[in-house]
Design a protein around this motif. Structure first.
Motif, PDB file in Angstrom:
ATOM      1  N   GLY A 164       0.773  -1.277  -0.095  1.00 54.57           N
ATOM      2  CA  GLY A 164      -0.147   0.062  -0.057  1.00 54.57           C
ATOM      3  C   GLY A 164       0.844   1.253   0.117  1.00 54.57           C
ATOM      4  O   GLY A 164       0.552   2.415  -0.671  1.00 54.57           O
ATOM      5  N   GLY A 165       2.107   1.294   0.787  1.00 54.30           N
ATOM      6  CA  GLY A 165       3.081   2.367   0.697  1.00 54.30           C
ATOM      7  C   GLY A 165       3.379   2.565  -0.636  1.00 54.30           C
ATOM      8  O   GLY A 165       3.865   3.859  -1.118  1.00 54.30           O
ATOM      9  N   ALA A 166       3.951   1.632  -1.486  1.00 58.50           N
ATOM     10  CA  ALA A 166       4.181   1.568  -2.843  1.00 58.50           C
ATOM     11  C   ALA A 166       3.291   2.358  -3.722  1.00 58.50           C
ATOM     12  O   ALA A 166       3.608   3.264  -4.530  1.00 58.50           O
ATOM     13  CB  ALA A 166       4.593   0.303  -3.352  1.00 58.50           C
ATOM     14  N   MET A 167       2.073   2.231  -3.363  1.00 58.35           N
ATOM     15  CA  MET A 167       0.902   2.879  -4.227  1.00 58.35           C
ATOM     16  C   MET A 167       0.836   4.228  -3.623  1.00 58.35           C
ATOM     17  O   MET A 167       0.892   5.322  -4.634  1.00 58.35           O
ATOM     18  CB  MET A 167      -0.368   2.277  -3.834  1.00 58.35           C
ATOM     19  CG  MET A 167      -0.321   0.665  -4.350  1.00 58.35           C
ATOM     20  SD  MET A 167      -1.823  -0.075  -4.084  1.00 58.35           S
ATOM     21  CE  MET A 167      -1.384  -1.564  -4.925  1.00 58.35           C
ATOM     22  N   ALA A 168       1.075   4.455  -2.459  1.00 59.90           N
ATOM     23  CA  ALA A 168       1.287   5.956  -1.944  1.00 59.90           C
ATOM     24  C   ALA A 168       2.253   6.651  -2.698  1.00 59.90           C
ATOM     25  O   ALA A 168       2.220   7.991  -3.043  1.00 59.90           O
ATOM     26  CB  ALA A 168       1.206   6.114  -0.433  1.00 59.90           C
ATOM     27  N   MET A 169       3.545   5.968  -3.005  1.00 52.44           N
ATOM     28  CA  MET A 169       4.571   6.721  -3.464  1.00 52.44           C
ATOM     29  C   MET A 169       4.180   6.900  -5.117  1.00 52.44           C
ATOM     30  O   MET A 169       4.589   8.005  -5.585  1.00 52.44           O
ATOM     31  CB  MET A 169       5.733   5.482  -3.579  1.00 52.44           C
ATOM     32  CG  MET A 169       6.344   5.508  -2.223  1.00 52.44           C
ATOM     33  SD  MET A 169       6.904   6.791  -1.401  1.00 52.44           S
ATOM     34  CE  MET A 169       5.564   6.972  -0.135  1.00 52.44           C
ATOM     35  N   VAL A 170       3.657   6.272  -5.702  1.00 53.26           N
ATOM     36  CA  VAL A 170       3.059   6.433  -7.052  1.00 53.26           C
ATOM     37  C   VAL A 170       2.123   7.828  -6.992  1.00 53.26           C
ATOM     38  O   VAL A 170       2.535   8.631  -7.951  1.00 53.26           O
ATOM     39  CB  VAL A 170       2.207   5.051  -7.583  1.00 53.26           C
ATOM     40  CG1 VAL A 170       1.736   5.444  -8.998  1.00 53.26           C
ATOM     41  CG2 VAL A 170       2.946   4.090  -7.853  1.00 53.26           C
ATOM     42  N   ILE A 171       1.347   7.895  -6.095  1.00 53.03           N
ATOM     43  CA  ILE A 171       0.356   8.942  -5.940  1.00 53.03           C
ATOM     44  C   ILE A 171       1.211  10.038  -5.903  1.00 53.03           C
ATOM     45  O   ILE A 171       0.972  11.001  -6.476  1.00 53.03           O
ATOM     46  CB  ILE A 171      -0.529   8.716  -4.887  1.00 53.03           C
ATOM     47  CG1 ILE A 171      -1.473   7.725  -5.120  1.00 53.03           C
ATOM     48  CG2 ILE A 171      -1.221   9.964  -4.434  1.00 53.03           C
ATOM     49  CD1 ILE A 171      -2.284   7.223  -3.888  1.00 53.03           C
ATOM     50  N   ARG A 172       2.149  10.041  -4.809  1.00 51.55           N
ATOM     51  CA  ARG A 172       2.973  11.236  -4.390  1.00 51.55           C
ATOM     52  C   ARG A 172       3.951  11.717  -5.579  1.00 51.55           C
ATOM     53  O   ARG A 172       4.108  13.024  -5.877  1.00 51.55           O
ATOM     54  CB  ARG A 172       3.789  11.081  -3.159  1.00 51.55           C
ATOM     55  CG  ARG A 172       3.179  11.100  -2.071  1.00 51.55           C
ATOM     56  CD  ARG A 172       1.826  12.283  -1.758  1.00 51.55           C
ATOM     57  NE  ARG A 172       2.374  13.737  -2.405  1.00 51.55           N
ATOM     58  CZ  ARG A 172       1.424  14.451  -2.507  1.00 51.55           C
ATOM     59  NH1 ARG A 172       0.326  14.626  -2.057  1.00 51.55           N
ATOM     60  NH2 ARG A 172       1.760  15.797  -2.877  1.00 51.55           N
ATOM     61  N   ALA A 173       4.461  10.682  -6.206  1.00 56.87           N
ATOM     62  CA  ALA A 173       5.302  11.092  -7.350  1.00 56.87           C
ATOM     63  C   ALA A 173       4.471  11.628  -8.397  1.00 56.87           C
ATOM     64  O   ALA A 173       4.716  12.713  -9.058  1.00 56.87           O
ATOM     65  CB  ALA A 173       5.908   9.531  -7.973  1.00 56.87           C
ATOM     66  N   GLU A 174       3.263  11.186  -8.611  1.00 59.61           N
ATOM     67  CA  GLU A 174       2.510  11.782  -9.768  1.00 59.61           C
ATOM     68  C   GLU A 174       2.083  13.142  -9.437  1.00 59.61           C
ATOM     69  O   GLU A 174       1.928  14.275 -10.265  1.00 59.61           O
ATOM     70  CB  GLU A 174       1.216  11.135  -9.986  1.00 59.61           C
ATOM     71  CG  GLU A 174       0.157  11.661 -11.033  1.00 59.61           C
ATOM     72  CD  GLU A 174       0.528  11.952 -12.219  1.00 59.61           C
ATOM     73  OE1 GLU A 174       1.203  11.215 -13.172  1.00 59.61           O
ATOM     74  OE2 GLU A 174       0.287  13.354 -12.821  1.00 59.61           O
ATOM     75  N   LEU A 175       1.873  13.632  -8.067  1.00 58.57           N
ATOM     76  CA  LEU A 175       1.452  14.859  -7.688  1.00 58.57           C
ATOM     77  C   LEU A 175       2.699  15.663  -7.252  1.00 58.57           C
ATOM     78  O   LEU A 175       2.446  16.884  -6.764  1.00 58.57           O
ATOM     79  CB  LEU A 175       0.688  14.646  -6.525  1.00 58.57           C
ATOM     80  CG  LEU A 175      -0.862  14.137  -6.516  1.00 58.57           C
ATOM     81  CD1 LEU A 175      -1.453  13.820  -5.114  1.00 58.57           C
ATOM     82  CD2 LEU A 175      -1.639  15.120  -7.306  1.00 58.57           C
ATOM     83  N   PHE A 176       3.820  15.318  -7.453  1.00 56.46           N
ATOM     84  CA  PHE A 176       5.319  16.006  -7.211  1.00 56.46           C
ATOM     85  C   PHE A 176       5.125  17.353  -8.202  1.00 56.46           C
ATOM     86  O   PHE A 176       5.402  18.475  -7.640  1.00 56.46           O
ATOM     87  CB  PHE A 176       6.187  15.166  -7.840  1.00 56.46           C
ATOM     88  CG  PHE A 176       7.651  16.082  -7.095  1.00 56.46           C
ATOM     89  CD1 PHE A 176       7.982  15.914  -6.075  1.00 56.46           C
ATOM     90  CD2 PHE A 176       8.543  16.418  -8.142  1.00 56.46           C
ATOM     91  CE1 PHE A 176       9.175  16.424  -5.610  1.00 56.46           C
ATOM     92  CE2 PHE A 176       9.659  17.000  -7.882  1.00 56.46           C
ATOM     93  CZ  PHE A 176       9.900  16.967  -6.416  1.00 56.46           C
ATOM     94  N   GLN A 177       4.420  17.229  -9.405  1.00 55.67           N
ATOM     95  CA  GLN A 177       4.435  18.273 -10.323  1.00 55.67           C
ATOM     96  C   GLN A 177       2.853  18.539 -10.678  1.00 55.67           C
ATOM     97  O   GLN A 177       2.199  17.374 -10.967  1.00 55.67           O
ATOM     98  CB  GLN A 177       5.069  18.475 -11.515  1.00 55.67           C
ATOM     99  CG  GLN A 177       6.754  18.426 -11.134  1.00 55.67           C
ATOM    100  CD  GLN A 177       7.352  18.301 -12.486  1.00 55.67           C
ATOM    101  OE1 GLN A 177       7.049  17.841 -13.577  1.00 55.67           O
ATOM    102  NE2 GLN A 177       8.647  18.772 -12.734  1.00 55.67           N
ATOM    103  N   PRO A 178       2.238  19.861 -11.076  1.00 57.82           N
ATOM    104  CA  PRO A 178       1.075  19.868 -11.496  1.00 57.82           C
ATOM    105  C   PRO A 178       1.159  19.289 -13.018  1.00 57.82           C
ATOM    106  O   PRO A 178       2.247  19.140 -13.609  1.00 57.82           O
ATOM    107  CB  PRO A 178       0.779  21.274 -11.573  1.00 57.82           C
ATOM    108  CG  PRO A 178       2.053  21.892 -11.540  1.00 57.82           C
ATOM    109  CD  PRO A 178       2.998  21.167 -10.820  1.00 57.82           C
ATOM    110  N   GLY A 179      -0.100  18.918 -13.480  1.00 62.09           N
ATOM    111  CA  GLY A 179       0.049  18.257 -14.921  1.00 62.09           C
ATOM    112  C   GLY A 179       0.102  16.581 -14.758  1.00 62.09           C
ATOM    113  O   GLY A 179       0.246  16.256 -13.719  1.00 62.09           O
ATOM    114  N   LEU A 180      -0.282  15.871 -15.708  1.00 62.46           N
ATOM    115  CA  LEU A 180      -0.175  14.414 -15.742  1.00 62.46           C
ATOM    116  C   LEU A 180       1.258  14.137 -16.469  1.00 62.46           C
ATOM    117  O   LEU A 180       1.537  14.278 -17.386  1.00 62.46           O
ATOM    118  CB  LEU A 180      -1.261  13.886 -16.724  1.00 62.46           C
ATOM    119  CG  LEU A 180      -2.687  14.409 -15.997  1.00 62.46           C
ATOM    120  CD1 LEU A 180      -3.860  13.784 -17.425  1.00 62.46           C
ATOM    121  CD2 LEU A 180      -3.080  13.627 -14.915  1.00 62.46           C
TER     122      LEU A 180
END
Lengths: 195, 536
Positions: free
Chosen positions: B56-72
């Motif tokens: 579950g933490g790895a998934m949180a890392m994916v979320i935070r990596a995507e949200l590191f910058q605006p845009g997709l």
């Protein structure tokens, strides 16, 4: 004397009894989850909390009109996702005296080249006002079959109960139109569809 | 009447049976598959929970990596939604709840002087169905159309009309998780009610046992409701029913009522055992008995009772009438009273105590402070008029991560460090454990504290993209997230080192610790308290 084996069987019996009771609680709570569905409907019917209006025509009872005040009733129409049929009320809003019968027409059109069945679902805002909006006739009581290209004028008759609290000055009646042509089941409102 | 010789015979026979059992005890993987020993099953639960925590933490890392910058940039929105959904489901049902069940399995029999859990075979079942539940859930991510993407709360019609074809797998995995926790809860209740040592009266029970007993009742009361609501989602989606479909006479808002009738007690299921853990650790390291034992018991019970009448505070913006909003607002605020009693009791326990700051105590202290921050933001959310601004923003995300990460998970770490010497027989490496604590403490606040401000400024939750003005704070949050994620690997190092060896732990490695579990040697023998111990 309590031998260890005696103690064990005693324990086992006590365990069985308690497990039985706990399983009963689990089963009861599973049932309660489903019981919440009719409970919710009954609760909302009585209190009108979620803006549901009466799903069956109220019997016409003589009510004294309250000419001392007026209530604005607004009509809003929506199409559910995937429904692209023109659907509108003849008036955007109307001012009525509580207790006075009013009729409003709604128009729906089937622009497609196949027969469809429409079902309108009403909702009143503010939710607490829903129980005071009483409908004698509504197209939402029935499913509405529409032939290809058919344009249908559908009447809706209502009055505002005179005992509605004074702090409600405006009622918004919103209809959402659903395409139920492909639904296997009968909507709850269809039971009252007998003409 | 049984004569002495007969008694001796029976005792001897039983002894032989146990010995025989030892002889035929399967080795290797079969030992773990077939085990009915509460310590083995506790270990399995804890290892499983930590594995799921990392997934579950790895998934949180994916979320935070995507949200590191605006845009997709990294993942497409549908996959992002699957990550937020499955992250939530895994952390709730795969990490926190099994971790507590693991602690209950290990500690409750040892704390009440019982030889094992009351229903050992069911215990084996309730663990071994869990891996299948999560295999199904995780497997659904690889199906065409993706896994569940409707949020862990699976609101209708997102989970019915608009969900992917794999929703049935989600439903069945939730069913299995529910059955597992119900069986676990029944086991805990029967163990505590029937297997206490003869002198262990109710008001002598350690608070961890009390809080777990109350949690177990919450579980058997609400997990069946969850099973019911997922079943309704299943039939709405696949079998043409209209529980939540307005076109068929149903009501999507009703979904939220049924879900949160489960969901609010559920959040207390994830925090009450923490209260028990902290109530064991703080007295041990403050070297004073717990202040207000009886009030702790009653406060726990009142929190559990109140949890059933506050569910609609999750739904203030659904257009509830004023009376409903007031009722749920005041009931919610009322929960702050018993919770406050607990916090003040912990503080009073520390007052003028001879405190030392070993790692379990550090985590327990961090729990008290940071859980209280989460409690305060909860109070803010309880205020109906302002909830309209906070609803579905990062403020809510900050709130529930403060109570679940720095609350539930920190308390689980505190428990793990507190009882690790008892489990492994070795003291853990204090340096790396402290590193784990301090890295986690700093990074978790960098991760979650700025989320309050993002939420107040209006950043909505569960979106893969955001407006430019949130970019800087999101970067800080993401850095905190990566640091927190990496810090948890230190825990693996500490536990593996302690399991392999290290300084021998005494039966009671913590000077001020109280309770029956410290009267048995470390590591705890495979069978403990086959004859009930005497209780002070």
């Amino acid at each position: 004397m309590n031998t260890p084996t005696d103690r064990q069987t005693q324990h086992q019996q006590a365990n069985k009894k308690l497990v039985g009771r706990l399983v009963l609680i689990v089963a009861a709570m599973f049932g309660f989850g489903f019981a919440m569905v009719p409970l919710y409907d009954v609760f909302c019917d009585i209190t009108g909390l979620n803006g549901k209006t009466n799903s069956e025509a109220v019997s016409t009872v003589a009510v004294d009109a309250d000419l001392s005040r007026q209530v604005r009733v607004q009509f809003v129409t929506h199409n559910a996702k995937g429904v692209a049929w023109p659907f509108q009320s003849s008036l955007p809003s109307i001012k009525v005296h509580p207790g006075v019968m009013t009729q409003v027409e709604f128009v729906v059109e089937n622009p497609t080249n196949r027969p469809v069945i429409a079902q309108a679902i009403p909702s009143v805002s503010p939710g607490l006002g829903a129980q005071y909006l009483r409908k004698l006739e509504c197209f939402c009581f029935n499913q509405q079959p529409l032939a290809p290209g058919e344009r249908k004028v559908m009447p809706m008759q209502f009055y505002i109960a005179p005992d509605m609290p004074n702090d409600i000055g405006t009622l918004t009646l919103a209809y959402t139109l659903y395409d139920i042509s492909n639904r296997g089941d009968q909507p709850a409102n269809a039971q009252t569809a007998a003409p | 009447m049984t004569s002495m010789t007969e008694q001796n015979d029976i005792a001897a026979q039983q002894h032989d049976e146990t010995n025989e059992h030892h002889h035929y005890a399967p080795k290797g993987i079969m030992r773990w598959l077939l085990t009915t020993n509460h310590k083995d099953i506790g270990t399995l639960y804890l290892i499983f929970a930590f594995t799921m925590f990392l997934v579950g933490g790895a998934m949180a890392m994916v979320i935070r990596a995507e949200l590191f910058q605006p845009g997709l940039q990294l993942v497409d929105p549908n996959f992002f939604n699957q990550m937020t959904t499955v992250h939530g489901l895994i952390m709730v049902f795969g990490a926190v709840m099994p971790a507590f069940t693991g602690l209950a399995n290990w500690m409750i029999p040892m704390m009440i002087g019982a030889p094992d859990m009351a229903l050992p075979r069911m215990n084996n079942w309730s663990f071994w169905i869990l891996p299948f539940a999560f295999a199904i859930l995780l497997g659904s991510l690889f199906m065409e159309g993706g896994g569940p993407a409707f949020g862990w709360t699976f609101y209708a019609p997102l989970s019915t009309t608009y969900s992917s074809d794999s929703t049935a797998l989600f439903v069945f995995s939730v069913h299995i998780m529910g059955i597992s926790s119900i069986m676990g809860a029944i086991n805990v209740i029967v163990t505590i009610v029937n297997l206490r040592a003869p002198d262990m009266s109710w008001m002598k029970l350690p608070l961890f046992v009390w809080t777990w007993l109350i949690t177990a009742f919450l579980l058997i009361a609400v997990m069946p409701v969850l099973a019911g609501v997922v079943t309704m989602v299943l039939t709405d989606k696949y079998f043409g029913t209209s529980f939540f479909d307005a076109a068929g006479g149903g009501d999507p808002v009703m979904f939220q009522h049924i879900f949160w009738f489960f969901g609010h007690p559920e959040v207390y299921i994830m925090i009450l055992p923490s209260f028990g853990i902290v109530s064991a650790i703080i007295p041990a390291f403050a070297r004073k008995p717990l202040f207000g034992y009886a009030s702790m018991v009653y406060a726990t019970a009142s929190i559990a009772g109140l949890s059933f009448i506050v569910w609609a505070h999750h739904m203030f913006t659904t257009g509830m009438p004023l009376f409903g909003e007031l009722f749920f607002m005041y009931c919610t605020m009322l929960i702050a009273v018993p919770t406050g009693v607990k916090v003040f009791n912990w503080v009073a326990t520390m007052w003028r105590g001879a405190m030392t700051f070993e790692v379990p105590m550090l985590f327990a202290l961090a729990f008290v402070v940071l859980f209280t921050i989460g409690g305060f933001s909860g109070l803010m959310l309880a205020i109906t008029p302002v909830d309209f601004q906070y609803h579905d923003t990062y403020f809510v995300v900050a709130h529930f991560h403060y109570v679940l990460v720095t609350g539930a998970i920190f308390s689980i770490y505190a428990a793990a460090y507190y009882w690790l010497p008892k489990w492994t027989g070795h003291m853990f490496n204090e340096f790396w454990a402290k590193m784990h604590f301090w890295c986690s403490l700093v990074s978790v606040n960098v991760l979650f504290f700025p989320m309050h401000f993002l939420g107040l400024a209006g950043m909505p939750r569960r979106i893969p993209d955001y407006a430019l003005q949130f970019a800087d704070v999101n970067q800080i949050v993401s850095i905190g997230g990566f640091a927190f994620g990496l810090s948890q690997l230190l825990f693996v190092v500490v536990v593996v080192k302690a399991a392999r060896g290290g300084e021998k732990a005494a039966a009671k490695p913590w000077e001020g610790a109280e309770g029956l579990e410290w009267t048995v040697p470390s590591p705890a023998p495979y069978h403990t308290f086959e004859t009930p111990p005497a209780v002070k």
